[in-house]
Design an enzyme around this catalytic site. Structure first.
Site, PDB file in Angstrom:
ATOM      1  CG  HIS A   1      -2.027  -1.013   1.100  1.00 10.29           C
ATOM      2  ND1 HIS A   1      -3.315  -0.687   0.769  1.00 10.29           N
ATOM      3  CD2 HIS A   1      -2.007  -2.365   1.235  1.00 10.29           C
ATOM      4  CE1 HIS A   1      -4.060  -1.786   0.715  1.00 10.29           C
ATOM      5  NE2 HIS A   1      -3.281  -2.819   1.004  1.00 10.29           N
TER       6      HIS A   1
ATOM      7  CG  ASP B   1      -0.080   9.195   0.685  1.00  8.46           C
ATOM      8  OD1 ASP B   1      -0.097   8.041   1.119  1.00  8.46           O
ATOM      9  OD2 ASP B   1      -0.817  10.103   1.111  1.00  8.46           O
TER      10      ASP B   1
END
Ligand code: ADQ
Length: 504
Positions: A175, A387
């Site tokens: 992720h 991110d």
């Protein structure tokens, strides 16, 4: 090869494994308290597993274990899938979770090498805990299940599963970003991590950039391997088997967000927010308390906007919500103090009677409250330094009014790969650039706003969470969406997942 798997196992049960279960247990006054966990993975996978059925294996957030089995069984009916706890000792939590995972991999993979603490004890604990997870997976699954392991805490788990004799396909999704080789090479255990990852059958990354970084690490560290393919899926032949490597940008449950954001309960709160900031363009920031989210830079960028564009003063308010996270780690305390110092400083510098530049909140929001902020704010300022994806950017667009809010998005958020055409893209370190973007967003005319937002919504809607799961599983076991009737129902709005946001 994938086609053969489909014929053998058309609808495998999904066993999902992550460091944390979707609930957290704690004990107060001799009684168990159960709350739903927060964070991107839970938001994304909760509805999917509920719709599909199966099992979630992970740590329940406590080292205290009496009565745990009964508690888990009691939750099963509520969740619609079973929960299997992996119990960790306090020391394992310290060294595996706070140590290796969050003081080495998290900062390193986000390119913040100076924050890493390469304590060898952390690595030992990481391996011990990954072995523990492997035992639990083996105990709780059968050879017909599809094993899908999530995230950076469990990169060695496939290695141990293979050692324990597991033959079934194992998928892994990262992720967070995978860093470029010059950063990855700093990791003292880089070879073990890379070799461990190659024990999975399918490796999924958020973006082609992260996938490329991984392939680059393979080529530089293991030059004897000969990867093939450059498209969405590459293959790495390894003796008698192959590892598939792909990029699968994670999505959100678009329909659920957009429908709920237009509900009367949320609408009521939206009106309240418009009334609370009369005549002001509301700029929204929602971030977990984390140094990767770039909060001090964001606040400085906002300060610059007020300095460089004085016409914005009294006309804009930054509503910054910071969601508490990892509060046991000292760096996070320091970050919170820094954020609060900056908020105080900027408010002190610019506030006028009747106008406060920054409205700051440090707490977890209820779902309706979060949706109301998304819906009511005319601009979202999402500026992480790095991110994996950033779901807040997508959730904001899904909830936005039809005539459109404006998304300002960091080029280093994975979401920028999909949204760059219609968001205002910024370098979060460029304070003048962020200030100019804030001004551009506040001044944008209605027709540009709505046409940009419609395009953003189309991408996010088309590539939603069900599309993501389907893409990953197709690559992992070549299953069609039709194999999973519940997924199809969820996409058609026949499954209600509002439960997910409530505390359990
Ligand atoms: P995070 O960094 O945790 O996860 P992020 O993408 O920033 O996730 O999303 C945060 C999530 O928390 C959002 O879904 C949001 O709705 C939810 N949230 C926000 N405010 C909340 C609140 N007050 N209470 C409860 N929940 C709240 C990691 C990676 C990301 C990646 C995700 C998913 O770091 O880059 O996007 O996984 O893959």
């Amino acid at each position: 090869m994938a086609g053969e798997l489909k014929l053998q196992t058309p609808s495998r049960r999904l066993v999902l494994i992550s460091n944390r279960l979707p609930i957290s247990l704690s004990r107060a006054n001799g009684k168990w308290q159960i709350t739903s966990s927060s964070g991107g993975l839970v938001t994304a996978m909760g509805p999917v597993l509920r719709n599909r059925g199966g099992m979630w294996i992970g740590w329940p957030g406590t080292v205290d274990s009496p009565g745990m089995g009964r508690l888990m069984d009691a939750q099963q009916e509520k969740f619609g899938f079973s929960l299997a706890p992996v119990m960790l000792t306090q020391e394992e939590q310290e060294n595996f979770y706070f140590g290796f995972s969050n003081k080495i991999i998290w900062p390193l993979f986000h390119g913040l090498q100076s924050l890493c603490d390469y304590n060898p004890a952390y690595w030992t604990a990481y391996e011990v805990v990954n072995l523990k997870f492997a035992h639990s997976i083996l105990e709780n699954s059968s050879s017909d299940d599809y094993i899908w392991i999530h995230d950076y805490h469990l990169m060695s788990s496939a290695k141990y599963l293979r050692g324990l004799g597991m033959k079934s396909p194992i998928g892994f999704f990262l992720h967070i970003p995978f860093p470029p080789p010059d950063i990855f090479h700093k990791l003292p255990w880089r070879t073990q991590i890379l070799e461990g990852l190659l024990e999975f059958d399918l490796l999924g990354f958020q973006t082609s950039r992260h996938k490329r970084n991984f392939m680059h690490a393979v080529r530089t560290m293991l030059p004897e391997l000969r990867p093939v393919g450059k498209g969405q899926i590459s293959r790495i032949p390894l003796g008698g088997r192959e590892v598939r490597v792909g990029h699968f940008p994670i999505g959100i449950d678009y329909k659920s967000f957009s429908i709920n954001a237009a509900s009367p309960e949320v609408e009521h709160q939206v009106i309240g927010l418009h009334d609370a900031f009369p005549g002001c363009t509301k700029i929204l920031g929602v971030d977990r308390l984390d140094y990767t989210k770039g909060l001090p830079y964001k606040l400085d960028g906002f300060r610059n906007a007020l300095q460089n564009y004085p016409e914005l003063r009294r006309k804009v308010t930054l509503i910054q919500v910071v969601v508490p996270s990892r509060e046991d780690i000292p760096e996070y305390h320091a970050l919170k103090a820094e954020i609060e110092r900056l908020v105080g400083q900027i408010n002190g510098q610019f506030a006028d009677p009747g106008w406060l530049p920054i409205h700051y909140t440090f707490r977890s929001l209820k779902r309706d409250e979060l949706l109301a902020y998304y819906r009511a704010c005319e601009v979202a300022l999402v500026t992480p330094l790095e991110d994996g994806m950033n779901l807040v950017a997508k959730e904001y667009c899904a909830c936005s009014e039809p005539d459109g809010g404006v998304l300002i998005l960091s080029e280093f958020a994975g979401a920028a790969a999909q949204l760059r055409g219609s968001a205002i893209i910024v370098n979060p370190y460029d304070l003048e650039g962020v200030a100019a973007a804030i001004n551009e967003a506040c001044m944008m005319d209605a027709s540009s706003r709505s046409s940009r937002m419609r395009k953003l919504q189309r991408v996010i809607k088309d590539q939603d969470i069900f599309w993501w799961v389907d893409s990953f599983l197709q690559a992992g076991i070549s299953s069609e969406l039709e194999d999973y009737p519940m997924l199809l129902q969820a996409r058609q709005g026949q499954v209600d997942d509002s439960w997910w946001w409530e505390s359990v």
